[in-house]
Write a protein that holds these residues in place. Structure first.
Motif, PDB file in Angstrom:
ATOM      1  N   ARG A  45       7.402  -2.235  -8.030  1.00 59.00           N
ATOM      2  CA  ARG A  45       7.274  -2.743  -6.676  1.00 59.00           C
ATOM      3  C   ARG A  45       6.105  -3.710  -6.641  1.00 59.00           C
ATOM      4  NH1 ARG A  45       9.312  -0.734  -1.735  1.00 59.00           N
ATOM      5  NH2 ARG A  45      10.874   0.103  -3.088  1.00 59.00           N
ATOM      6  N   SER A  46       6.385  -4.986  -6.744  1.00 57.90           N
ATOM      7  CA  SER A  46       5.303  -5.965  -6.791  1.00 57.90           C
ATOM      8  C   SER A  46       4.980  -6.541  -5.420  1.00 57.90           C
ATOM      9  CB  SER A  46       5.680  -7.109  -7.736  1.00 57.90           C
ATOM     10  OG  SER A  46       6.840  -7.751  -7.270  1.00 57.90           O
ATOM     11  N   ASN A  47       5.901  -6.465  -4.473  1.00 60.75           N
ATOM     12  CA  ASN A  47       5.642  -7.064  -3.171  1.00 60.75           C
ATOM     13  C   ASN A  47       4.862  -6.142  -2.246  1.00 60.75           C
ATOM     14  OD1 ASN A  47       7.658  -5.217  -2.821  1.00 60.75           O
ATOM     15  ND2 ASN A  47       8.920  -6.495  -1.517  1.00 60.75           N
TER      16      ASN A  47
ATOM     17  N   ILE B 224      -3.997   4.532  -1.858  1.00 59.28           N
ATOM     18  CA  ILE B 224      -3.434   5.423  -2.861  1.00 59.28           C
ATOM     19  C   ILE B 224      -2.133   4.796  -3.316  1.00 59.28           C
ATOM     20  CG2 ILE B 224      -2.462   7.695  -3.282  1.00 59.28           C
ATOM     21  CD1 ILE B 224      -4.432   8.826  -1.320  1.00 59.28           C
ATOM     22  N   LYS B 225      -2.051   4.518  -4.621  1.00 63.17           N
ATOM     23  CA  LYS B 225      -0.936   3.774  -5.189  1.00 63.17           C
ATOM     24  C   LYS B 225      -0.210   4.642  -6.206  1.00 63.17           C
ATOM     25  CE  LYS B 225      -1.614  -0.579  -6.251  1.00 63.17           C
ATOM     26  NZ  LYS B 225      -1.954  -1.821  -6.945  1.00 63.17           N
ATOM     27  N   ALA B 226       1.111   4.551  -6.222  1.00 65.73           N
ATOM     28  CA  ALA B 226       1.915   5.284  -7.198  1.00 65.73           C
ATOM     29  C   ALA B 226       1.822   4.590  -8.552  1.00 65.73           C
ATOM     30  CB  ALA B 226       3.366   5.350  -6.748  1.00 65.73           C
ATOM     31  N   LEU B 227       1.696   5.367  -9.609  1.00 66.25           N
ATOM     32  CA  LEU B 227       1.623   4.828 -10.961  1.00 66.25           C
ATOM     33  C   LEU B 227       2.878   5.115 -11.765  1.00 66.25           C
ATOM     34  CD1 LEU B 227      -2.046   5.752 -11.860  1.00 66.25           C
ATOM     35  CD2 LEU B 227      -1.172   3.597 -10.976  1.00 66.25           C
ATOM     36  N   GLN B 228       3.829   5.857 -11.202  1.00 69.23           N
ATOM     37  CA  GLN B 228       5.080   6.139 -11.890  1.00 69.23           C
ATOM     38  C   GLN B 228       6.208   6.284 -10.879  1.00 69.23           C
ATOM     39  OE1 GLN B 228       4.410   9.804 -13.956  1.00 69.23           O
ATOM     40  NE2 GLN B 228       5.059  11.055 -12.245  1.00 69.23           N
ATOM     41  N   HIS B 229       7.431   6.249 -11.400  1.00 75.61           N
ATOM     42  CA  HIS B 229       8.597   6.453 -10.555  1.00 75.61           C
ATOM     43  C   HIS B 229       8.639   7.890 -10.052  1.00 75.61           C
ATOM     44  CE1 HIS B 229      10.574   2.692 -11.579  1.00 75.61           C
ATOM     45  NE2 HIS B 229      10.214   2.900 -12.835  1.00 75.61           N
TER      46      HIS B 229
ATOM     47  N   GLN C 249       8.218   3.605  -6.414  1.00 76.59           N
ATOM     48  CA  GLN C 249       8.168   2.835  -7.647  1.00 76.59           C
ATOM     49  C   GLN C 249       6.721   2.591  -8.037  1.00 76.59           C
ATOM     50  OE1 GLN C 249      10.365  -0.625  -6.522  1.00 76.59           O
ATOM     51  NE2 GLN C 249      12.323   0.284  -7.070  1.00 76.59           N
ATOM     52  N   PRO C 250       6.452   2.331  -9.314  1.00 75.78           N
ATOM     53  CA  PRO C 250       5.073   2.045  -9.723  1.00 75.78           C
ATOM     54  C   PRO C 250       4.540   0.805  -9.014  1.00 75.78           C
ATOM     55  CG  PRO C 250       6.461   2.390 -11.637  1.00 75.78           C
ATOM     56  CD  PRO C 250       7.360   2.363 -10.458  1.00 75.78           C
ATOM     57  N   GLY C 251       3.309   0.892  -8.568  1.00 75.03           N
ATOM     58  CA  GLY C 251       2.680  -0.221  -7.873  1.00 75.03           C
ATOM     59  C   GLY C 251       2.810  -0.162  -6.368  1.00 75.03           C
ATOM     60  N   GLN C 252       3.562   0.783  -5.850  1.00 72.46           N
ATOM     61  CA  GLN C 252       3.764   0.881  -4.404  1.00 72.46           C
ATOM     62  C   GLN C 252       2.608   1.643  -3.772  1.00 72.46           C
ATOM     63  OE1 GLN C 252       7.527   2.523  -3.406  1.00 72.46           O
ATOM     64  NE2 GLN C 252       7.217   2.325  -1.208  1.00 72.46           N
ATOM     65  N   ILE C 253       2.043   1.088  -2.710  1.00 66.11           N
ATOM     66  CA  ILE C 253       0.951   1.741  -1.999  1.00 66.11           C
ATOM     67  C   ILE C 253       1.544   2.786  -1.060  1.00 66.11           C
ATOM     68  CG2 ILE C 253      -0.890   1.427  -0.329  1.00 66.11           C
ATOM     69  CD1 ILE C 253      -1.530  -1.181  -1.616  1.00 66.11           C
ATOM     70  N   LEU C 254       1.045   4.015  -1.166  1.00 63.08           N
ATOM     71  CA  LEU C 254       1.560   5.115  -0.363  1.00 63.08           C
ATOM     72  C   LEU C 254       0.757   5.317   0.908  1.00 63.08           C
ATOM     73  CD1 LEU C 254       2.072   7.652  -3.287  1.00 63.08           C
ATOM     74  CD2 LEU C 254       3.680   5.969  -2.412  1.00 63.08           C
TER      75      LEU C 254
END
Length: 135
Positions: A21-23, A34-39, A98-103
């Motif tokens: 998730r780059s956008n 807090i960002k996800a680092l894995q699926h 997805q990785p890169g998504q801010i939660l």
């Protein structure tokens, strides 16, 4: 518990977990994220549990923005039921991560308080996460 008011379809298929998730890897509101680092998938109950734990840790001084929403339903069939007869009823709601998504985004707290809240949040979510700051 978080769930949508209306959906186009009552039941969803599982789908695939792929991509980065780059956008959604930029801060819009807070100072920390807090960002996800894995699926993975996160249930609506877990999202709410993390929010409650963080507000207690902040002693209701900080502000939290939740950037994910559970809009996909998971179904279950009763145990000991025979094969066939359809898919099963709606059990709980999830969101795919997805990785890169801010939660979550957080503002108004110090770094030390944020680190304590992050430790508890990482245990609750069930996926690998990282804390990032706007600095």
């Amino acid at each position: 518990m978080l769930q949508p008011k209306r959906t186009q379809y009552r039941k969803h298929q599982k789908g695939k977990r792929r991509g980065i998730r780059s956008n959604q890897n930029n801060f819009d509101f807070g100072r920390f994220g807090i960002k996800a680092l894995q699926h993975g998938i996160i249930e609506g109950k877990r999202i709410e549990a993390v929010r409650r734990v963080m507000t207690r840790r902040f002693k209701r001084s900080g502000q939290i923005w939740i950037r994910v929403f559970p809009d996909i339903v998971r179904t279950t069939k009763p145990s000991q039921s025979r094969m066939g007869k359809g898919k099963g009823g709606a059990a709980y709601w999830i969101c795919r991560v997805q990785p890169g998504q801010i939660l979550y985004e957080i503002a108004g707290v110090s770094t030390t308080v944020m680190e304590g809240a992050f430790k508890i949040a990482s245990h609750k979510l069930g996926i690998k996460i990282g804390v990032f700051s706007r600095d």
